[in-house]
Scaffold this motif. Structure first.
Motif, PDB file in Angstrom:
ATOM      1  N   VAL A   1       9.410 -15.823  29.422  1.00 48.55           N
ATOM      2  CA  VAL A   1       9.691 -17.000  29.265  1.00 48.55           C
ATOM      3  C   VAL A   1       9.123 -17.223  27.646  1.00 48.55           C
ATOM      4  N   LEU A   2       7.526 -17.387  27.894  1.00 44.53           N
ATOM      5  CA  LEU A   2       7.115 -17.358  25.767  1.00 44.53           C
ATOM      6  C   LEU A   2       7.757 -16.549  24.989  1.00 44.53           C
ATOM      7  N   PHE A   3       7.541 -15.527  25.458  1.00 38.10           N
ATOM      8  CA  PHE A   3       7.690 -14.367  24.223  1.00 38.10           C
ATOM      9  C   PHE A   3       9.479 -15.041  23.805  1.00 38.10           C
ATOM     10  N   ALA A   4      10.132 -15.154  25.298  1.00 41.25           N
ATOM     11  CA  ALA A   4      11.487 -15.235  24.594  1.00 41.25           C
ATOM     12  C   ALA A   4      11.305 -16.454  23.418  1.00 41.25           C
ATOM     13  N   PHE A   5      10.791 -17.494  23.722  1.00 39.26           N
ATOM     14  CA  PHE A   5      11.043 -18.469  22.760  1.00 39.26           C
ATOM     15  C   PHE A   5      10.052 -18.547  21.680  1.00 39.26           C
ATOM     16  N   ALA A   6       9.239 -17.751  21.778  1.00 37.03           N
ATOM     17  CA  ALA A   6       8.360 -16.970  19.983  1.00 37.03           C
ATOM     18  C   ALA A   6       9.816 -16.357  19.315  1.00 37.03           C
ATOM     19  N   VAL A   7      10.381 -15.498  20.096  1.00 33.40           N
ATOM     20  CA  VAL A   7      11.781 -14.978  19.362  1.00 33.40           C
ATOM     21  C   VAL A   7      12.645 -15.703  18.879  1.00 33.40           C
TER      22      VAL A   7
ATOM     23  N   LEU B   1      16.002  -8.640  11.248  1.00 29.28           N
ATOM     24  CA  LEU B   1      15.030  -7.222  11.745  1.00 29.28           C
ATOM     25  C   LEU B   1      14.481  -7.050  12.809  1.00 29.28           C
ATOM     26  N   ARG B   2      14.739  -6.020  13.864  1.00 30.80           N
ATOM     27  CA  ARG B   2      14.379  -5.657  14.961  1.00 30.80           C
ATOM     28  C   ARG B   2      12.228  -5.813  14.406  1.00 30.80           C
ATOM     29  N   GLU B   3      11.864  -5.100  13.563  1.00 33.29           N
ATOM     30  CA  GLU B   3      10.380  -5.483  13.348  1.00 33.29           C
ATOM     31  C   GLU B   3      10.332  -7.125  13.241  1.00 33.29           C
ATOM     32  N   HIS B   4      10.486  -7.819  12.373  1.00 29.45           N
ATOM     33  CA  HIS B   4      10.120  -8.491  12.266  1.00 29.45           C
ATOM     34  C   HIS B   4      10.430  -9.626  13.250  1.00 29.45           C
ATOM     35  N   LEU B   5      11.483  -9.670  13.754  1.00 27.94           N
ATOM     36  CA  LEU B   5      11.756 -10.618  15.091  1.00 27.94           C
ATOM     37  C   LEU B   5      10.612 -10.707  16.086  1.00 27.94           C
ATOM     38  N   LEU B   6      10.517  -9.540  16.636  1.00 27.48           N
ATOM     39  CA  LEU B   6       9.385  -9.742  17.772  1.00 27.48           C
ATOM     40  C   LEU B   6       8.137  -9.921  18.196  1.00 27.48           C
ATOM     41  N   PRO B   7       7.221 -10.626  17.655  1.00 22.86           N
ATOM     42  CA  PRO B   7       5.456 -11.020  17.444  1.00 22.86           C
ATOM     43  C   PRO B   7       4.859 -10.177  18.467  1.00 22.86           C
ATOM     44  N   ALA B   8       3.110  -9.917  17.631  1.00 20.39           N
ATOM     45  CA  ALA B   8       2.419  -9.569  18.100  1.00 20.39           C
ATOM     46  C   ALA B   8       2.934  -8.101  17.979  1.00 20.39           C
ATOM     47  N   TYR B   9       3.492  -6.964  17.966  1.00 24.37           N
ATOM     48  CA  TYR B   9       4.036  -5.900  18.513  1.00 24.37           C
ATOM     49  C   TYR B   9       4.255  -5.011  16.912  1.00 24.37           C
TER      50      TYR B   9
ATOM     51  N   VAL C   1      12.019 -18.681  18.031  1.00 24.52           N
ATOM     52  CA  VAL C   1      11.387 -19.627  16.761  1.00 24.52           C
ATOM     53  C   VAL C   1      11.875 -18.699  15.794  1.00 24.52           C
ATOM     54  N   ARG C   2      11.093 -16.911  15.549  1.00 28.98           N
ATOM     55  CA  ARG C   2      11.697 -16.644  14.225  1.00 28.98           C
ATOM     56  C   ARG C   2      13.147 -16.198  14.226  1.00 28.98           C
ATOM     57  N   TYR C   3      14.077 -16.459  15.567  1.00 24.77           N
ATOM     58  CA  TYR C   3      15.128 -16.091  14.705  1.00 24.77           C
ATOM     59  C   TYR C   3      15.575 -17.295  13.716  1.00 24.77           C
ATOM     60  N   THR C   4      15.402 -18.207  14.317  1.00 20.56           N
ATOM     61  CA  THR C   4      16.450 -19.473  13.651  1.00 20.56           C
ATOM     62  C   THR C   4      15.926 -19.955  12.275  1.00 20.56           C
ATOM     63  N   ALA C   5      13.956 -19.285  11.857  1.00 24.70           N
ATOM     64  CA  ALA C   5      14.132 -19.437  11.294  1.00 24.70           C
ATOM     65  C   ALA C   5      14.521 -18.283  10.416  1.00 24.70           C
ATOM     66  N   ALA C   6      14.921 -16.847  10.378  1.00 20.17           N
ATOM     67  CA  ALA C   6      15.871 -16.318   9.939  1.00 20.17           C
ATOM     68  C   ALA C   6      16.875 -16.402   9.722  1.00 20.17           C
ATOM     69  N   LEU C   7      17.403 -17.562  10.402  1.00 21.92           N
ATOM     70  CA  LEU C   7      18.712 -17.740  10.017  1.00 21.92           C
ATOM     71  C   LEU C   7      19.082 -18.417   8.954  1.00 21.92           C
ATOM     72  N   SER C   8      17.745 -19.716   8.852  1.00 21.50           N
ATOM     73  CA  SER C   8      18.051 -20.321   7.884  1.00 21.50           C
ATOM     74  C   SER C   8      17.489 -20.287   6.507  1.00 21.50           C
ATOM     75  N   ALA C   9      16.632 -18.989   6.127  1.00 22.19           N
ATOM     76  CA  ALA C   9      16.469 -18.328   4.999  1.00 22.19           C
ATOM     77  C   ALA C   9      17.508 -17.325   5.000  1.00 22.19           C
ATOM     78  N   GLU C  10      18.333 -17.322   5.559  1.00 17.55           N
ATOM     79  CA  GLU C  10      19.358 -16.583   5.724  1.00 17.55           C
ATOM     80  C   GLU C  10      18.928 -14.942   4.729  1.00 17.55           C
ATOM     81  N   THR C  11      17.972 -14.245   5.619  1.00 24.12           N
ATOM     82  CA  THR C  11      17.680 -13.382   6.123  1.00 24.12           C
ATOM     83  C   THR C  11      17.678 -12.258   7.330  1.00 24.12           C
ATOM     84  N   PRO C  12      17.668 -10.371   6.636  1.00 22.74           N
ATOM     85  CA  PRO C  12      18.440 -10.411   7.558  1.00 22.74           C
ATOM     86  C   PRO C  12      17.863 -10.211   9.161  1.00 22.74           C
TER      87      PRO C  12
END
Length: 486
Positions: A142-148, A163-171, A150-161
């Motif tokens: 659940v915590l990891f999904a929440f972090a994803v 990307l798998r390597e950007h959306l998954l934190p800490a890996y 957050v990154r997903y929302t930020a990417a949409l707000s910035a209108e950026t693609p």
């Protein structure tokens, strides 16, 4: 979500050590994947440091527990002692045969510490506590999904693609997250069926998110592993497996729908492009002949032929530089190449015996909740074994911890079905009272002699390896993110 107190309330009042172990497990498995990278470390290196810290805590807890708790003394059979002694002798000979004893001892220490960690979980998670231990898997997902999110929302707000390597934190590589999913997805199914009511709802949500991310990342080995696990469960449990198979099937379908919505339809609607489509995995052949794995497996076979009895040395696949990876992406070839064929055959044989015993206990369970947990652990065992044929799930720090965690739960599950034995006397079970603490200390000595002083400045060590040993542009992780050893 339930508090940490509710997560460990199943422990007996005297189980101070188990409380510390469960709390530290929750911290490492749930928090580390969210980006606990201290001192501006690379993701892999930060996870490795968290892992080593947890293993040190576990070694201390298990050592103290084994000397003070008479009611959990272990009295192994002669066959178990013989197998352990044989493994120890083969491991010692492999270390002595290795070119770099320091690296070989480090690998041995990490594996021994993981075994101690699994043993500690097996002592801590007594029924009905196994159900609540699944809270750790649910919370981490659940915590990891929440972090994803957050990154997903930020990417949409910035209108950026997206990307798998950007959306998954800490890996540092999203494939390492897939190795973790191989373990967590079967455990989450068990939480859906056997956990407390509130936990079941969170587990269902976590499973849908896990499958959406699995399709997004295109984890081929994990998909194959989960499919094999489902087939094995269906064959072994027949109609009794129907609830388990129905849960994993339904959440997989819901996860596929969520994936199509979030990672296919939304990017196209917003005009952001699509990084990856899960259907493309069918056309890719990296799992089979012709890809990098063929090259890595050929190297492993070469090393096996070179030294079939004792191997080239633990971690020594990372001593011989190649252009692809510091491990062969196949745990069975890795064991045979680095430790020798006899050691590999014995380890795989013991694992198979343990899995069959787990299967027998699960099939004999008359309690639906208990059987659901058993099915989940059996499935996790199959998935881990299949994933290990194609990946480095036994090499990367977080998947190593999750595999040890699942093994610990399996130990606890099998022990819960054993007849209750009288409390051991002061002179009974010397293995658990003195040999186990000795192994705990030995594992830590082997680890810290191998990572000191590099751990004081990991970034400088990795940069030196890149400049002086291996000039590969892409990191090749083993112990550290550029994992070659000299």
């Amino acid at each position: 979500m339930a508090s940490l107190e509710s997560a460990v309330c199943f422990l007996p009042p005297r189980a101070r050590g188990e409380l510390a172990l469960v709390a530290s497990t929750f911290f490492a498995l749930a928090i580390a994947p969210l980006g606990l990278v201290l001192f501006d470390l690379r993701d892999h290196d930060g996870q490795r440091i968290v892992q080593l810290a947890l293993l040190a805590i576990a070694a201390g807890v298990v050592a103290v527990h084994s000397t003070q708790r008479r009611d959990s003394a272990v009295d192994p059979s002669r066959r178990a002692l013989a197998a352990a002694a044989t493994l120890g002798v083969l491991a010692a000979l492999s270390i002595l045969n290795a070119e770099i004893a320091r690296a070989a001892a480090l690998e041995t220490g990490v594996l021994l510490a993981l075994a101690v960690f699994a043993f500690g979980i097996g002592l801590a998670a007594q029924r009905p506590g196994i159900e609540r231990m699944l809270l750790i898997a649910v919370a981490a997902s659940v915590l990891f999904a929440f972090a994803v999110v957050v990154r997903y929302t930020a990417a949409l707000s910035a209108e950026t693609p997206l990307l798998r390597e950007h959306l998954l934190p800490a890996y540092s590589n999203y494939r390492f997250f897939n190795h973790v999913q191989t373990v967590t997805i079967p455990l989450l199914v068990g939480a859906m069926l056997a956990g407390p009511l509130r936990l079941r709802r969170w587990a269902a949500a976590a499973l849908v998110a896990e499958f959406a991310l699995l399709f997004f990342t295109g984890g081929r080995a994990t998909m194959l592993a989960l499919g094999a696990a489902a087939a094995a469960i269906a064959a072994a449990f027949r109609w009794k497996a129907a609830p388990w198979l129905a849960r994993i099937g339904a959440t997989a379908l819901a996860g596929a729908a969520l994936y199509l919505l979030l990672f296919d339809w939304v990017p196209q609607w917003r005009g952001l492009g699509r990084d990856f489509f899960s259907g493309d995995t069918i056309a890719r052949s990296e799992l089979g002949v012709g890809g990098p794995r063929e090259y890595l497996w050929a190297l492993a076979w070469q090393y096996i032929r070179e030294s079939p009895w004792l191997g080239i040395g633990p971690m020594h696949y990372a001593h011989r530089i190649n252009a692809e990876a510091a491990h062969p992406h196949n745990v069975y070839l890795q064991l045979a190449a680095e430790w020798g064929v006899p050691f590999a055959v014995l380890v795989v044989g013991l694992a198979a015996v343990g899995w069959l015993r787990l299967l027998r206990v699960a099939r004999a369970s008359a309690d639906e909740s208990g059987r659901a947990i058993g099915i989940s652990l059996v499935a996790a065992g199959v998935a881990i074994a299949v994933d290990g044929m194609f990946s480095g799930n036994f090499v990367m720090p977080m998947s190593q911890l999750w595999i040890a965690f699942a093994i610990g739960l399996a130990i606890a599950y099998v022990r819960s079905a054993a007849p209750v034995m009288p409390a051991a006397g002061a002179g009974a079970a010397p293995l658990s009272r003195w040999a186990v603490p000795a192994l705990c200390v030995l594992s830590q000595i082997a680890i810290w002699q191998g990572v000191w002083p590099e751990i004081l400045d990991v970034n400088a060590h990795v940069d030196r390896v890149r400049a002086e040993i291996a000039h590969n542009v892409v990191d090749n992780p083993r112990i550290w993110s550029h994992g070659w050893v000299r």
